[in-house]
Write a protein that holds these residues in place. Structure first.
Motif, PDB file in Angstrom:
ATOM      1  N   GLN A  27       1.146  -1.687   0.170  1.00 19.80           N
ATOM      2  CA  GLN A  27       0.001  -0.224   0.227  1.00 19.80           C
ATOM      3  C   GLN A  27       1.251   1.240  -0.286  1.00 19.80           C
ATOM      4  O   GLN A  27       0.524   2.486  -0.114  1.00 19.80           O
ATOM      5  N   GLY A  28       2.415   1.479   0.813  1.00 22.07           N
ATOM      6  CA  GLY A  28       2.639   2.355   0.670  1.00 22.07           C
ATOM      7  C   GLY A  28       3.898   3.017  -0.662  1.00 22.07           C
ATOM      8  O   GLY A  28       3.671   3.272  -1.260  1.00 22.07           O
ATOM      9  N   PHE A  29       4.216   1.565  -1.332  1.00 23.87           N
ATOM     10  CA  PHE A  29       4.324   1.548  -2.204  1.00 23.87           C
ATOM     11  C   PHE A  29       3.364   2.478  -3.637  1.00 23.87           C
ATOM     12  O   PHE A  29       3.903   3.580  -4.264  1.00 23.87           O
ATOM     13  N   GLN A  30       2.453   2.329  -3.237  1.00 22.10           N
ATOM     14  CA  GLN A  30       1.516   2.057  -4.695  1.00 22.10           C
ATOM     15  C   GLN A  30       0.747   3.809  -4.285  1.00 22.10           C
ATOM     16  O   GLN A  30       0.822   4.454  -5.154  1.00 22.10           O
ATOM     17  N   ALA A  31       0.549   4.054  -2.754  1.00 21.84           N
ATOM     18  CA  ALA A  31       0.624   5.522  -2.722  1.00 21.84           C
ATOM     19  C   ALA A  31       0.933   6.228  -3.255  1.00 21.84           C
ATOM     20  O   ALA A  31       1.407   7.274  -3.402  1.00 21.84           O
ATOM     21  N   ARG A  32       2.508   6.089  -3.252  1.00 19.26           N
ATOM     22  CA  ARG A  32       3.406   6.347  -3.513  1.00 19.26           C
ATOM     23  C   ARG A  32       3.924   6.972  -5.135  1.00 19.26           C
ATOM     24  O   ARG A  32       4.432   8.273  -5.373  1.00 19.26           O
ATOM     25  N   LEU A  33       3.629   5.424  -6.103  1.00 20.54           N
ATOM     26  CA  LEU A  33       3.229   5.880  -7.009  1.00 20.54           C
ATOM     27  C   LEU A  33       2.406   6.408  -8.306  1.00 20.54           C
ATOM     28  O   LEU A  33       2.330   7.367  -8.509  1.00 20.54           O
ATOM     29  N   ASN A  34       1.186   6.391  -6.936  1.00 26.73           N
ATOM     30  CA  ASN A  34       0.229   7.262  -6.986  1.00 26.73           C
ATOM     31  C   ASN A  34       0.129   8.520  -7.156  1.00 26.73           C
ATOM     32  O   ASN A  34       0.133  10.151  -7.777  1.00 26.73           O
ATOM     33  N   ALA A  35       0.615   9.580  -5.859  1.00 24.50           N
ATOM     34  CA  ALA A  35       1.660  10.572  -5.569  1.00 24.50           C
ATOM     35  C   ALA A  35       1.437  11.227  -6.782  1.00 24.50           C
ATOM     36  O   ALA A  35       2.301  12.029  -7.394  1.00 24.50           O
ATOM     37  N   ALA A  36       3.158  10.442  -7.501  1.00 31.36           N
ATOM     38  CA  ALA A  36       3.782  10.683  -8.059  1.00 31.36           C
ATOM     39  C   ALA A  36       3.561  10.488  -9.811  1.00 31.36           C
ATOM     40  O   ALA A  36       3.762  11.459 -10.258  1.00 31.36           O
ATOM     41  N   ASN A  37       2.481   9.985  -9.772  1.00 27.10           N
ATOM     42  CA  ASN A  37       1.423  10.057 -11.407  1.00 27.10           C
ATOM     43  C   ASN A  37       0.640  11.381 -10.453  1.00 27.10           C
ATOM     44  O   ASN A  37       0.823  12.239 -11.997  1.00 27.10           O
ATOM     45  N   GLU A  38       0.837  11.774  -9.804  1.00 28.88           N
ATOM     46  CA  GLU A  38      -0.323  13.063  -9.934  1.00 28.88           C
ATOM     47  C   GLU A  38       0.591  13.922  -9.998  1.00 28.88           C
ATOM     48  O   GLU A  38       0.780  15.121 -10.433  1.00 28.88           O
ATOM     49  N   SER A  39       2.247  13.785  -9.431  1.00 33.58           N
ATOM     50  CA  SER A  39       2.895  15.210  -9.623  1.00 33.58           C
ATOM     51  C   SER A  39       3.033  15.050 -11.072  1.00 33.58           C
ATOM     52  O   SER A  39       3.792  16.722 -11.504  1.00 33.58           O
ATOM     53  N   VAL A  40       3.465  13.953 -12.249  1.00 35.90           N
ATOM     54  CA  VAL A  40       3.457  14.663 -13.332  1.00 35.90           C
ATOM     55  C   VAL A  40       2.581  14.726 -14.103  1.00 35.90           C
ATOM     56  O   VAL A  40       2.581  15.983 -15.102  1.00 35.90           O
ATOM     57  N   LYS A  41       1.269  15.106 -13.791  1.00 39.47           N
ATOM     58  CA  LYS A  41       0.356  15.755 -14.300  1.00 39.47           C
ATOM     59  C   LYS A  41       0.210  17.013 -13.716  1.00 39.47           C
ATOM     60  O   LYS A  41      -0.515  17.803 -15.246  1.00 39.47           O
ATOM     61  N   THR A  42       0.083  17.496 -12.757  1.00 37.40           N
ATOM     62  CA  THR A  42       0.906  18.686 -12.361  1.00 37.40           C
ATOM     63  C   THR A  42       1.525  19.832 -13.195  1.00 37.40           C
ATOM     64  O   THR A  42       1.687  20.569 -13.686  1.00 37.40           O
ATOM     65  N   LEU A  43       2.340  18.821 -13.346  1.00 36.41           N
ATOM     66  CA  LEU A  43       4.071  19.181 -13.949  1.00 36.41           C
ATOM     67  C   LEU A  43       3.543  19.520 -15.248  1.00 36.41           C
ATOM     68  O   LEU A  43       4.180  20.405 -15.942  1.00 36.41           O
ATOM     69  N   ARG A  44       3.112  18.728 -15.934  1.00 41.60           N
ATOM     70  CA  ARG A  44       2.894  18.600 -17.371  1.00 41.60           C
ATOM     71  C   ARG A  44       1.749  20.035 -17.724  1.00 41.60           C
ATOM     72  O   ARG A  44       2.383  20.780 -18.900  1.00 41.60           O
TER      73      ARG A  44
END
Length: 121
Positions: A56-73
């Protein structure tokens, strides 16, 4: 996989800082590093079969990175628009306008006399 994700997270922070600074050379170099880190992570994740569950921790970090990429885009898109507007204000348009003055008789608007000829209700 934890180290690869940590590398992606650090690269996302660097890309965000470069985007805020507005330095194109720095932004390009950190974006290239982010691409390399994401390719590495993709290779690791594609080696995992579909039945393997991530914690779950890894999945949450992966989702947070995905959201960061969307924001950067979105930030990159906004930066692109502001740079293009600045360029258009500094440099004249290279394309001719659609209604050029040398278009001939039919391309010009009619001459206006300033007086009403017919009034009808």
């Amino acid at each position: 996989m934890q180290t690869a994700l940590a590398k992606i997270e650090s690269q996302l922070c660097l890309v965000s800082a470069a985007l805020i600074d507005g330095e194109p050379g720095k932004l390009q170099s950190v974006a290239m590093s982010l691409c390399e880190a994401s390719r590495e992570m993709h290779g690791l994740l594609s080696g995992i079969n579909g039945t393997h569950e991530l914690d779950q921790g890894f999945q949450a970090r992966l989702n947070a990175a995905n959201e960061s990429v969307k924001t950067l885009r979105e930030g990159l898109s906004r930066r692109t628009v502001s740079v293009e507007r600045a360029l258009h204000s500094m440099l004249p348009s290279a394309q001719a306008s659609s209604y050029d003055q040398s278009a001939g008789t039919y391309g010009r608007p009619g001459r206006q006399s300033g007086a009403f000829k017919v009034l009808a209700a």
